[in-house]
Design an enzyme around this catalytic site. Structure first.
Site, short mmCIF file in Angstrom:
data_model
loop_
_atom_site.label_atom_id
_atom_site.label_comp_id
_atom_site.label_asym_id
_atom_site.label_seq_id
_atom_site.Cartn_x
_atom_site.Cartn_y
_atom_site.Cartn_z
N CYS A 1 0.83 -1.20 0.00
CA CYS A 1 0.00 0.00 0.00
C CYS A 1 0.87 1.26 0.00
CB CYS A 1 -0.96 -0.04 1.18
SG CYS A 1 -2.24 1.22 1.15
N HIS B 1 -3.75 -5.10 -0.37
CA HIS B 1 -3.59 -5.55 1.02
C HIS B 1 -3.59 -7.07 1.08
CE1 HIS B 1 -4.03 -1.85 3.60
NE2 HIS B 1 -4.32 -1.38 2.41
N GLU C 1 -2.87 -9.00 3.43
CA GLU C 1 -3.38 -9.52 4.70
C GLU C 1 -4.90 -9.53 4.73
OE1 GLU C 1 -4.34 -5.39 5.19
OE2 GLU C 1 -2.63 -6.40 4.28
#
Length: 400
Positions: free
Chosen positions: A289, A373, A375
């Site tokens: 990011c 992202h 995660e």
């Protein structure tokens, strides 16, 4: 029955609800709705998020600092809220979205993990909310005109200083040129060993780490730290302004560049020189990011403001190193300009929505980053392999 009696009867049967919340756009447009969450007013950039789940994680993602989130999914609140799904590292901190915009009133919770109604949770965290507007129309406006600056206001008595709200929305400078990292980064160094949540077990602990990782906190999420710990990392999280000398003095096997809010070019004024020194040290480095954008800046590329940004949990990305397509979670309003990538920086991932850059690696160096992202939280787990890719780079460096 007289016409006056009929009118009075109809009036009592069909009350005219007074608006208790406003969304005032910078161009003077006023959208009326009904307030929820905290009272007050907040200014920010309006974006829309297409995720169907994970509203609590989204609202507590520090990358959303300075933004007002419009949820395109209509049923928000149906799983309630709990402490396990908060993504800010400091549970008591409020960095994240400044406001939330919904189509319908908050749905009552119906989930075994719920401990608090979303409206109560919003009040407790100071997040201003508005419901009752046509979010499809607002989304269409953003798609055609870009993300507008706006003020969201909530007052139970329905009394607003409309001229003042219009002025505040009009005069707010916007996210371009704004460094928001100081309001979300950690104030001091700390360690992390919590591993990902498992069904009927909860969170675990990393007790036998293989790697020593330093994570630079530009607004890091808890689930990023959990996934790093799950790959065998002992993690030291350091503030965004930590020097390269202090980072390298910790003798890391790898350095992680976190997500975060605001304009990467502005944050990069102090972050880029640090990243450049980390790269030159030969330390394996992984960014996501905002960390990805600043890695791009560190190698000589440029970043640019996007028209509507990418916000959601359904974004297709192609990994050009494997040819595979993954569905990803995204939250960014800036992007690396792929046309400015220098020789030695290879584009590894692209968005299949608009072809924008979503990943780079440095030729001959153990350094890579992605725009999205991996995660998730919320979102699909297609991209978890990137944490293993980082671990493999550290393992190869140690064995070499």
């Amino acid at each position: 029955m007289t016409s006056q009696e009929i009118s009075e009867q109809n009036s009592s049967a069909w009350p005219d609800h007074k608006p208790t919340a406003l969304l005032v756009l910078a161009d003077g447009t006023v959208l009326e709705g009904f307030g929820l969450g905290a009272e007050g007013q907040a200014v920010g950039e309006v974006c829309f998020n297409t995720a169907m789940t994970g509203y609590e994680e989204i609202l507590t993602d520090p990358s959303y600092a300075g933004q007002l989130i419009t949820f395109t999914f209509p049923h928000i609140g149906n799983v309630g809220t709990n402490d396990e799904d908060i993504e800010t590292v400091n549970m008591a901190a409020t960095p994240g979205a400044r406001g939330v915009i919904l189509r319908a009133a908050i749905t009552d919770p119906s989930n075994y993990r719920s401990v608090k109604h979303l409206d109560q949770w919003l009040k407790a965290r100071g997040i201003i909310g508005l419901s009752g507007i046509d979010t499809r129309a607002l989304t269409a406006l953003i798609r055609s005109k870009g993300m507008p600056n706006a003020v969201i206001a909530h007052a139970r008595d329905g009394k607003f200083d409309l001229p003042g709200l219009k002025q505040e929305a009009r005069e707010w400078p916007g996210l371009e040129g704004m460094d928001l990292v100081p309001m979300v980064t950690s104030a001091q160094r700390f360690t992390w060993d919590e591993t990902p949540w498992a069904w009927e077990k909860g969170f675990g602990r990393q007790t036998a780490p293989e790697f020593n990782v330093v994570a630079i906190d530009y607004g890091i999420k808890r689930n990023i730290l959990r996934l790093l710990a799950g790959e065998g990392c002992k993690i030291t999280v350091v503030p965004a302004t930590t020097s390269a000398e202090d980072i390298l003095a910790l003798k890391p096997d790898g350095v992680f560049l976190s997500n975060g809010p605001g304009d990467p070019a502005e944050t990069g004024k102090y972050a880029v020189p640090v990243i450049q020194q980390v790269i030159e040290s030969g330390t394996p480095t992984f960014g996501i990011c905002l960390g990805h954008q600043m890695l791009g800046l560190a190698v000589g590329a440029k970043t640019k403001k996007m028209h509507q940004g990418h916000h959601g949990a359904n974004h297709p990305v192609k990994d050009e190193t494997t040819g595979k397509v993954e569905i990803t979670s995204m939250n960014h309003g800036f992007a690396v300009d792929q046309d400015t990538l220098p020789k030695g920086a290879t584009q590894t991932h692209i968005s299949l929505f608009d072809g924008s850059n979503c990943g780079i690696s440095l030729d001959g160096r153990p350094v890579f980053s992605v725009q999205y992202h991996p995660e998730a939280s919320p979102g699909p787990r297609d991209s978890h392999y990137l944490f293993k890719r980082f671990a493999d780079l550290m393992r190869a460096k140690k064995s070499g």
